[in-house]
Write a protein that holds these residues in place. Structure first.
Motif, PDB file in Angstrom:
ATOM      1  N   ASN A   6       7.371  18.521   7.538  1.00 16.06           N
ATOM      2  CA  ASN A   6       7.084  18.276   6.119  1.00 16.06           C
ATOM      3  C   ASN A   6       8.347  18.187   5.263  1.00 16.06           C
ATOM      4  OD1 ASN A   6       4.434  17.680   5.694  1.00 16.06           O
ATOM      5  ND2 ASN A   6       3.771  19.774   5.305  1.00 16.06           N
ATOM      6  N   ILE A   7       9.422  18.860   5.672  1.00 16.37           N
ATOM      7  CA  ILE A   7      10.687  18.688   4.960  1.00 16.37           C
ATOM      8  C   ILE A   7      11.150  17.243   5.106  1.00 16.37           C
ATOM      9  CG2 ILE A   7      13.142  19.298   4.945  1.00 16.37           C
ATOM     10  CD1 ILE A   7      12.336  22.159   5.681  1.00 16.37           C
ATOM     11  N   MET A   8      11.065  16.734   6.333  1.00 19.55           N
ATOM     12  CA  MET A   8      11.427  15.336   6.581  1.00 19.55           C
ATOM     13  C   MET A   8      10.486  14.389   5.846  1.00 19.55           C
ATOM     14  SD  MET A   8      13.017  12.825   7.952  1.00 19.55           S
ATOM     15  CE  MET A   8      14.126  13.581   9.116  1.00 19.55           C
ATOM     16  N   LEU A   9       9.185  14.691   5.882  1.00 16.09           N
ATOM     17  CA  LEU A   9       8.206  13.830   5.224  1.00 16.09           C
ATOM     18  C   LEU A   9       8.421  13.804   3.720  1.00 16.09           C
ATOM     19  CD1 LEU A   9       5.708  12.031   5.504  1.00 16.09           C
ATOM     20  CD2 LEU A   9       4.288  14.097   5.422  1.00 16.09           C
ATOM     21  N   ALA A  10       8.662  14.973   3.111  1.00 20.97           N
ATOM     22  CA  ALA A  10       8.913  15.037   1.671  1.00 20.97           C
ATOM     23  C   ALA A  10      10.165  14.241   1.307  1.00 20.97           C
ATOM     24  CB  ALA A  10       9.063  16.495   1.228  1.00 20.97           C
ATOM     25  N   ASN A  11      11.194  14.382   2.123  1.00 22.66           N
ATOM     26  CA  ASN A  11      12.441  13.640   1.902  1.00 22.66           C
ATOM     27  C   ASN A  11      12.179  12.131   1.912  1.00 22.66           C
ATOM     28  OD1 ASN A  11      15.524  13.577   1.897  1.00 22.66           O
ATOM     29  ND2 ASN A  11      15.064  12.359   3.701  1.00 22.66           N
ATOM     30  N   ASN A  12      11.396  11.687   2.891  1.00 18.58           N
ATOM     31  CA  ASN A  12      11.106  10.251   3.019  1.00 18.58           C
ATOM     32  C   ASN A  12      10.172   9.745   1.926  1.00 18.58           C
ATOM     33  OD1 ASN A  12      12.762   9.939   5.260  1.00 18.58           O
ATOM     34  ND2 ASN A  12      11.116  10.363   6.717  1.00 18.58           N
ATOM     35  N   ILE A  13       9.249  10.594   1.469  1.00 21.23           N
ATOM     36  CA  ILE A  13       8.379  10.204   0.365  1.00 21.23           C
ATOM     37  C   ILE A  13       9.203  10.002  -0.903  1.00 21.23           C
ATOM     38  CG2 ILE A  13       6.535  10.993  -1.193  1.00 21.23           C
ATOM     39  CD1 ILE A  13       5.271  12.418   1.227  1.00 21.23           C
ATOM     40  N   THR A  64      10.306  13.387  -6.355  1.00 23.67           N
ATOM     41  CA  THR A  64      11.693  12.954  -6.530  1.00 23.67           C
ATOM     42  C   THR A  64      12.614  13.896  -5.767  1.00 23.67           C
ATOM     43  OG1 THR A  64      12.140  14.286  -8.508  1.00 23.67           O
ATOM     44  CG2 THR A  64      11.206  12.083  -8.858  1.00 23.67           C
ATOM     45  N   LYS A  65      13.727  13.367  -5.289  1.00 27.74           N
ATOM     46  CA  LYS A  65      14.692  14.173  -4.543  1.00 27.74           C
ATOM     47  C   LYS A  65      15.280  15.262  -5.445  1.00 27.74           C
ATOM     48  CE  LYS A  65      16.004  13.329  -0.879  1.00 27.74           C
ATOM     49  NZ  LYS A  65      17.183  12.640  -0.393  1.00 27.74           N
ATOM     50  N   LYS A  66      15.505  14.897  -6.700  1.00 29.87           N
ATOM     51  CA  LYS A  66      16.170  15.816  -7.616  1.00 29.87           C
ATOM     52  C   LYS A  66      15.260  16.954  -8.074  1.00 29.87           C
ATOM     53  CE  LYS A  66      18.766  15.835 -11.974  1.00 29.87           C
ATOM     54  NZ  LYS A  66      19.250  15.011 -13.115  1.00 29.87           N
ATOM     55  N   ASP A  67      13.973  16.660  -8.313  1.00 28.62           N
ATOM     56  CA  ASP A  67      13.093  17.642  -8.969  1.00 28.62           C
ATOM     57  C   ASP A  67      12.127  18.370  -8.043  1.00 28.62           C
ATOM     58  OD1 ASP A  67      14.132  17.054 -11.575  1.00 28.62           O
ATOM     59  OD2 ASP A  67      12.959  15.194 -11.542  1.00 28.62           O
ATOM     60  N   ASP A  70      12.236   9.186  -1.092  1.00 24.43           N
ATOM     61  CA  ASP A  70      13.227   8.108  -0.935  1.00 24.43           C
ATOM     62  C   ASP A  70      12.624   6.749  -0.612  1.00 24.43           C
ATOM     63  OD1 ASP A  70      15.339   9.767  -1.481  1.00 24.43           O
ATOM     64  OD2 ASP A  70      15.898  10.099   0.611  1.00 24.43           O
ATOM     65  N   ILE A  71      11.314   6.589  -0.800  1.00 28.80           N
ATOM     66  CA  ILE A  71      10.668   5.333  -0.399  1.00 28.80           C
ATOM     67  C   ILE A  71      11.392   4.106  -0.961  1.00 28.80           C
ATOM     68  CG2 ILE A  71       8.621   3.891  -0.799  1.00 28.80           C
ATOM     69  CD1 ILE A  71       6.878   6.221  -0.175  1.00 28.80           C
ATOM     70  N   GLU A  72      11.654   4.105  -2.259  1.00 34.33           N
ATOM     71  CA  GLU A  72      12.276   2.919  -2.883  1.00 34.33           C
ATOM     72  C   GLU A  72      13.689   2.691  -2.345  1.00 34.33           C
ATOM     73  OE1 GLU A  72      10.701   5.295  -4.575  1.00 34.33           O
ATOM     74  OE2 GLU A  72       8.914   4.184  -5.264  1.00 34.33           O
ATOM     75  N   ASP A  73      14.496   3.744  -2.284  1.00 31.79           N
ATOM     76  CA  ASP A  73      15.862   3.614  -1.773  1.00 31.79           C
ATOM     77  C   ASP A  73      15.870   3.215  -0.299  1.00 31.79           C
ATOM     78  OD1 ASP A  73      16.876   4.229  -4.222  1.00 31.79           O
ATOM     79  OD2 ASP A  73      17.466   6.279  -3.721  1.00 31.79           O
ATOM     80  N   LEU A 123       8.219   6.756   7.970  1.00 28.27           N
ATOM     81  CA  LEU A 123       6.761   6.888   8.067  1.00 28.27           C
ATOM     82  C   LEU A 123       6.034   6.579   6.761  1.00 28.27           C
ATOM     83  CD1 LEU A 123       4.323   7.644   9.836  1.00 28.27           C
ATOM     84  CD2 LEU A 123       4.699  10.039   9.179  1.00 28.27           C
ATOM     85  N   PRO A 124       6.466   7.111   5.593  1.00 26.91           N
ATOM     86  CA  PRO A 124       5.757   6.795   4.340  1.00 26.91           C
ATOM     87  C   PRO A 124       5.751   5.300   4.006  1.00 26.91           C
ATOM     88  CG  PRO A 124       7.130   8.724   4.030  1.00 26.91           C
ATOM     89  CD  PRO A 124       7.498   8.147   5.365  1.00 26.91           C
ATOM     90  N   ILE A 125       6.765   4.572   4.440  1.00 20.73           N
ATOM     91  CA  ILE A 125       6.792   3.125   4.198  1.00 20.73           C
ATOM     92  C   ILE A 125       5.729   2.441   5.047  1.00 20.73           C
ATOM     93  CG2 ILE A 125       8.176   1.023   4.546  1.00 20.73           C
ATOM     94  CD1 ILE A 125      10.609   2.643   3.646  1.00 20.73           C
ATOM     95  N   TYR A 126       5.511   2.948   6.250  1.00 21.78           N
ATOM     96  CA  TYR A 126       4.510   2.351   7.142  1.00 21.78           C
ATOM     97  C   TYR A 126       3.085   2.675   6.711  1.00 21.78           C
ATOM     98  CZ  TYR A 126       7.502   0.420  10.801  1.00 21.78           C
ATOM     99  OH  TYR A 126       8.396  -0.346  11.500  1.00 21.78           O
ATOM    100  N   ILE A 127       2.827   3.934   6.309  1.00 19.85           N
ATOM    101  CA  ILE A 127       1.446   4.330   6.012  1.00 19.85           C
ATOM    102  C   ILE A 127       1.146   4.333   4.519  1.00 19.85           C
ATOM    103  CG2 ILE A 127       1.340   5.703   8.122  1.00 19.85           C
ATOM    104  CD1 ILE A 127       1.591   8.230   6.422  1.00 19.85           C
ATOM    105  N   GLY A 128       2.173   4.209   3.671  1.00 21.46           N
ATOM    106  CA  GLY A 128       1.976   4.210   2.223  1.00 21.46           C
ATOM    107  C   GLY A 128       2.099   5.609   1.639  1.00 21.46           C
ATOM    108  N   LYS A 129       2.468   5.685   0.372  1.00 22.68           N
ATOM    109  CA  LYS A 129       2.715   6.981  -0.273  1.00 22.68           C
ATOM    110  C   LYS A 129       1.450   7.841  -0.339  1.00 22.68           C
ATOM    111  CE  LYS A 129       5.618   7.493  -3.734  1.00 22.68           C
ATOM    112  NZ  LYS A 129       6.257   7.503  -5.090  1.00 22.68           N
ATOM    113  N   GLU A 130       0.293   7.235  -0.640  1.00 20.04           N
ATOM    114  CA  GLU A 130      -0.944   8.005  -0.793  1.00 20.04           C
ATOM    115  C   GLU A 130      -1.320   8.730   0.502  1.00 20.04           C
ATOM    116  OE1 GLU A 130      -5.648   7.343  -2.010  1.00 20.04           O
ATOM    117  OE2 GLU A 130      -4.171   5.793  -2.526  1.00 20.04           O
ATOM    118  N   LYS A 131      -1.270   8.009   1.627  1.00 19.17           N
ATOM    119  CA  LYS A 131      -1.594   8.625   2.915  1.00 19.17           C
ATOM    120  C   LYS A 131      -0.524   9.637   3.322  1.00 19.17           C
ATOM    121  CE  LYS A 131      -4.434   4.921   4.850  1.00 19.17           C
ATOM    122  NZ  LYS A 131      -4.560   3.899   5.935  1.00 19.17           N
TER     123      LYS A 131
END
Length: 320
Positions: free
Chosen positions: A205-212, A285-288, A214-217, A226-234
């Motif tokens: 989940n640390i990795m998943l949160a990081n990738n969520i 967001t990565k920052k918040d 950073d989707i745009e970047d 993974l979030p790019i493949y399955i979408g942010k909602e999933k």
């Protein structure tokens, strides 16, 4: 290179992701098998910490080299090479020194235990390096959560337990007259996996949160996570589900008698975890909000370490 820039390069604050599973495995060896080997503990601690720093430094170096988007929070503030204007040769030198320390300590650990530790160490080192390095790094694929969760959450817990009980036939590898034979205590291995589940899910989940976050970047930098493949909602639904699997696992461990009864108090962590989930669900967001995944991981797993440690102390005083 200053101490501050070194600590930023290796992201020392993230080492909890390896040190907590390491501590959990060592305590489990004490709690379940009443075994503890101080020399092996120290060798693995140094090797693991050094290699964890290697993988982070390589990841930062490869992000620096492959970045297409060279502005914004993740690049200008998060990457130590940019922030401190580090020379590439210096970064490569630091990686080499840390890798040498990790390999030497790991080899000494093998000499003090057996071939199982060597094999798992070699595979772990390969996965750790390929995570950020190579033509298609694991971190740039939708497999990062699986690999980081299993290797940091399960393999570290397993090896940090095994180094204390390597002579008790949990896993034994024999080679004789051209025949290779593997023997395993399936029940104890299943228990070890179940003990590792909260760490596996928390690290994934640390990795998943990081990738969520950073989707745009990541899309701009061609990191197809993974979030790019399955979408942010999933991805957000998966993020929640992994935490609930953790609490189901803890209840199962209590039922089969592997986890001490005092671990029931761990269920109280569900309240702050759910609060953090709600905040993350609203803003990613990565920052918040990324740090909430790290807080959840520490909250759940440190409370488990506290519970097992407390059970050990209670048993000690009852015996003496």
């Amino acid at each position: 290179m200053s101490l501050n820039s070194f600590l930023k390069l290796v992201e020392i604050q993230t080492k909890a992701a390896s040190m907590i599973p390491f501590s959990l495995g060592s305590l489990y060896a004490l709690y379940r098998f009443q075994q503890f080997n101080g020399k092996n503990f120290l060798l693995m601690f140094i090797s693991l910490l050094a290699f964890d720093m290697v993988t982070t430094a390589i990841n930062n170096y490869m992000d620096y080299k492959k970045a297409i988007k060279t502005y914004g929070f993740n690049y200008e503030s998060h990457n130590a090479i940019v922030k401190y204007k580090l020379k590439e040769s210096t970064v490569i030198g630091v990686i080499g020194i840390l890798l040498a320390i990790a390999v030497i300590m790991g080899f000494l650990l093998y000499l003090n235990t057996n071939i199982v530790v060597l094999l798992l160490g070699v595979v772990s080192f390969m996965v750790g390096i390929l995570y950020s390095f190579g033509p298609v790094p694991i971190s740039r694929m939708p497999l990062g959560e699986i690999f980081s969760g299993l290797f940091m959450g399960f393999v570290i817990v397993f090896v940090s337990t095994y180094i204390h009980i390597y002579d008790q036939n949990i896993i034994t590898l024999f080679y004789s007259n051209g025949m290779l034979r593997l023997e395993m205590n399936i029940i104890e291995l299943v228990y070890l996996f179940l003990i590792s589940v909260p760490a596996i899910m928390g690290i994934a989940n640390i990795m998943l949160a990081n990738n969520i976050c950073d989707i745009e970047d990541d899309m701009e930098n061609k990191r197809y996570t993974l979030p790019i493949y399955i979408g942010k909602e999933k991805a957000l639904k998966l993020f929640k589900a992994l935490y609930y699997i953790t609490y189901i696992d803890i209840l199962l461990l209590l039922v089969v008698g592997v986890e001490p009864v005092i671990s029931l108090l761990m269920l109280l962590t569900l309240m702050p975890v759910r609060k953090n989930l709600k905040i993350f669900d609203e803003t990613q967001t990565k920052k918040d909000t990324f740090a909430l995944s790290v807080k959840n991981f520490i909250l759940i797993n440190v409370s488990r370490i506290f519970a097992i440690g407390t059970a050990l102390l209670i048993n000690f005083f009852l015996v003496h």
